[in-house]
Design a protein around this motif. Structure first.
Motif, PDB file in Angstrom:
ATOM      1  N   ILE A  98       0.290   2.776 -13.980  1.00 21.02           N
ATOM      2  CA  ILE A  98      -0.045   2.647 -12.561  1.00 21.02           C
ATOM      3  C   ILE A  98       0.743   1.465 -12.014  1.00 21.02           C
ATOM      4  O   ILE A  98       0.752   0.378 -12.597  1.00 21.02           O
ATOM      5  N   LEU A  99       1.426   1.698 -10.905  1.00 16.82           N
ATOM      6  CA  LEU A  99       2.207   0.655 -10.250  1.00 16.82           C
ATOM      7  C   LEU A  99       1.564   0.353  -8.906  1.00 16.82           C
ATOM      8  O   LEU A  99       1.375   1.247  -8.090  1.00 16.82           O
ATOM      9  N   VAL A 100       1.204  -0.897  -8.699  1.00 14.24           N
ATOM     10  CA  VAL A 100       0.621  -1.313  -7.422  1.00 14.24           C
ATOM     11  C   VAL A 100       1.412  -2.512  -6.900  1.00 14.24           C
ATOM     12  O   VAL A 100       2.021  -3.258  -7.668  1.00 14.24           O
ATOM     13  N   GLN A 101       1.400  -2.669  -5.599  1.00 10.24           N
ATOM     14  CA  GLN A 101       2.075  -3.801  -4.955  1.00 10.24           C
ATOM     15  C   GLN A 101       1.121  -4.985  -4.899  1.00 10.24           C
ATOM     16  O   GLN A 101      -0.041  -4.834  -4.534  1.00 10.24           O
ATOM     17  N   TYR A 102       1.602  -6.168  -5.261  1.00 11.49           N
ATOM     18  CA  TYR A 102       0.809  -7.379  -5.114  1.00 11.49           C
ATOM     19  C   TYR A 102       0.614  -7.628  -3.627  1.00 11.49           C
ATOM     20  O   TYR A 102       1.585  -7.704  -2.875  1.00 11.49           O
ATOM     21  N   PRO A 103      -0.632  -7.728  -3.174  1.00 15.79           N
ATOM     22  CA  PRO A 103      -0.877  -7.883  -1.729  1.00 15.79           C
ATOM     23  C   PRO A 103      -0.312  -9.202  -1.189  1.00 15.79           C
ATOM     24  O   PRO A 103      -0.454 -10.248  -1.816  1.00 15.79           O
ATOM     25  N   LEU A 107      -3.744 -14.436  -1.484  1.00 17.49           N
ATOM     26  CA  LEU A 107      -4.208 -15.814  -1.648  1.00 17.49           C
ATOM     27  C   LEU A 107      -4.889 -16.379  -0.408  1.00 17.49           C
ATOM     28  O   LEU A 107      -5.331 -17.525  -0.421  1.00 17.49           O
ATOM     29  N   ASP A 108      -4.988 -15.589   0.649  1.00 17.89           N
ATOM     30  CA  ASP A 108      -5.660 -16.045   1.862  1.00 17.89           C
ATOM     31  C   ASP A 108      -7.164 -16.153   1.625  1.00 17.89           C
ATOM     32  O   ASP A 108      -7.736 -15.395   0.854  1.00 17.89           O
ATOM     33  N   ARG A 115     -10.721  -9.235   0.332  1.00 14.50           N
ATOM     34  CA  ARG A 115     -10.706  -7.791   0.092  1.00 14.50           C
ATOM     35  C   ARG A 115      -9.464  -7.385  -0.707  1.00 14.50           C
ATOM     36  O   ARG A 115      -9.522  -6.565  -1.610  1.00 14.50           O
ATOM     37  N   ALA A 116      -8.320  -7.988  -0.381  1.00 17.78           N
ATOM     38  CA  ALA A 116      -7.076  -7.686  -1.097  1.00 17.78           C
ATOM     39  C   ALA A 116      -7.187  -8.069  -2.573  1.00 17.78           C
ATOM     40  O   ALA A 116      -6.778  -7.301  -3.454  1.00 17.78           O
ATOM     41  N   ARG A 117      -7.767  -9.248  -2.860  1.00 17.95           N
ATOM     42  CA  ARG A 117      -7.963  -9.673  -4.257  1.00 17.95           C
ATOM     43  C   ARG A 117      -8.898  -8.723  -4.979  1.00 17.95           C
ATOM     44  O   ARG A 117      -8.650  -8.320  -6.112  1.00 17.95           O
ATOM     45  N   SER A 118      -9.968  -8.369  -4.319  1.00 18.50           N
ATOM     46  CA  SER A 118     -10.942  -7.460  -4.913  1.00 18.50           C
ATOM     47  C   SER A 118     -10.318  -6.098  -5.210  1.00 18.50           C
ATOM     48  O   SER A 118     -10.536  -5.520  -6.284  1.00 18.50           O
ATOM     49  N   ASN A 119      -9.518  -5.579  -4.277  1.00 18.36           N
ATOM     50  CA  ASN A 119      -8.854  -4.287  -4.489  1.00 18.36           C
ATOM     51  C   ASN A 119      -7.837  -4.362  -5.626  1.00 18.36           C
ATOM     52  O   ASN A 119      -7.700  -3.417  -6.407  1.00 18.36           O
ATOM     53  N   LEU A 120      -7.121  -5.482  -5.749  1.00 22.74           N
ATOM     54  CA  LEU A 120      -6.148  -5.647  -6.824  1.00 22.74           C
ATOM     55  C   LEU A 120      -6.851  -5.664  -8.180  1.00 22.74           C
ATOM     56  O   LEU A 120      -6.427  -4.982  -9.121  1.00 22.74           O
ATOM     57  N   VAL A 136       2.076  -4.620 -11.706  1.00 27.33           N
ATOM     58  CA  VAL A 136       1.861  -5.186 -10.380  1.00 27.33           C
ATOM     59  C   VAL A 136       3.208  -5.720  -9.906  1.00 27.33           C
ATOM     60  O   VAL A 136       3.764  -6.635 -10.511  1.00 27.33           O
ATOM     61  N   ALA A 137       3.742  -5.103  -8.857  1.00 31.97           N
ATOM     62  CA  ALA A 137       5.055  -5.484  -8.332  1.00 31.97           C
ATOM     63  C   ALA A 137       4.908  -6.689  -7.422  1.00 31.97           C
ATOM     64  O   ALA A 137       4.213  -6.633  -6.412  1.00 31.97           O
ATOM     65  N   LEU A 138       5.557  -7.767  -7.785  1.00 32.59           N
ATOM     66  CA  LEU A 138       5.536  -8.989  -6.990  1.00 32.59           C
ATOM     67  C   LEU A 138       6.967  -9.273  -6.569  1.00 32.59           C
ATOM     68  O   LEU A 138       7.833  -9.529  -7.389  1.00 32.59           O
ATOM     69  N   GLY A 139       7.225  -9.165  -5.296  1.00 32.18           N
ATOM     70  CA  GLY A 139       8.572  -9.398  -4.796  1.00 32.18           C
ATOM     71  C   GLY A 139       8.719  -8.806  -3.418  1.00 32.18           C
ATOM     72  O   GLY A 139       8.041  -7.851  -3.066  1.00 32.18           O
ATOM     73  N   ALA A 140       9.613  -9.372  -2.656  1.00 36.22           N
ATOM     74  CA  ALA A 140       9.769  -8.943  -1.274  1.00 36.22           C
ATOM     75  C   ALA A 140      10.687  -7.745  -1.126  1.00 36.22           C
ATOM     76  O   ALA A 140      10.491  -6.918  -0.251  1.00 36.22           O
ATOM     77  N   SER A 141      11.714  -7.655  -1.983  1.00 41.20           N
ATOM     78  CA  SER A 141      12.634  -6.535  -1.824  1.00 41.20           C
ATOM     79  C   SER A 141      13.173  -6.112  -3.186  1.00 41.20           C
ATOM     80  O   SER A 141      13.231  -6.894  -4.122  1.00 41.20           O
TER      81      SER A 141
END
Length: 164
Positions: A98-103, A107-108, A115-120, A136-141
């Motif tokens: 499973i590949l998900v994007q790091y929200p 960290l807000d 909610r974003a942390r909980s969903n991750l 978990v994909a962490l990166g802008a592009s």
């Protein structure tokens, strides 16, 4: 999923294998009490879902991704993600990763960040429960689909033994 995440999918899959892309829409939870207003809302959700499915299929085609796409609609993201993780696949042909994007707002301290942390966390827990790897994909592009990379991608593996 965003186009940046689909760029990463094209790099990881090297355009081989079967890909399932699932997107989750979480519309407003406000359901009207009157039956006619409730039906109007359901009809508009149905139209939105049809349009979103068509757009997702077109995105996959534009990126050259062979596979299946589905847009799910639920007011509960975590439950929807868990169900999608469990039921994706065709018989014994099931995704093993499973590949998900790091929200971006993970960290807000705002309600959206919480909610974003909980969903991750829920996404990773669903992967573990279903014996799937979670990326978990962490990166802008990411490189475009046309740019074939002949290099390695650092993947950090975390494993824990909960026996005993």
């Amino acid at each position: 999923p965003g186009s940046e995440l689909l760029k990463l999918v094209t790099q990881l899959s090297a355009r081989s294998g079967v890909i399932w892309v699932i997107s989750i829409l979480a519309p407003g939870k406000a359901l009207k009490t009157r039956k006619d207003l409730h039906m109007v809302e359901k009809l508009s959700q149905h139209r939105l879902l049809k349009r979103a499915n068509a757009e997702l299929a077109a995105m996959l085609k534009s990126f050259g991704i062979r596979g299946f796409s589905e847009v799910l609609c639920s007011s509960n993201f975590q439950l929807c993600f868990s169900h999608a993780t469990q039921i994706s696949g065709l018989g014994p042909v099931k995704p093993n990763c499973i590949l998900v994007q790091y929200p971006e707002n993970c960290l807000d301290n705002s309600p959206d960040g919480i909610r974003a942390r909980s969903n991750l966390v829920c996404s990773i827990q669903s992967a573990v429960v279903c014996d799937k790897s979670a990326l978990v994909a962490l990166g802008a592009s990411w490189p475009s689909a046309e740019d074939r990379l002949e290099t390695t991608i650092d993947i950090w593996w975390f494993a824990a033994s909960f026996a005993g």
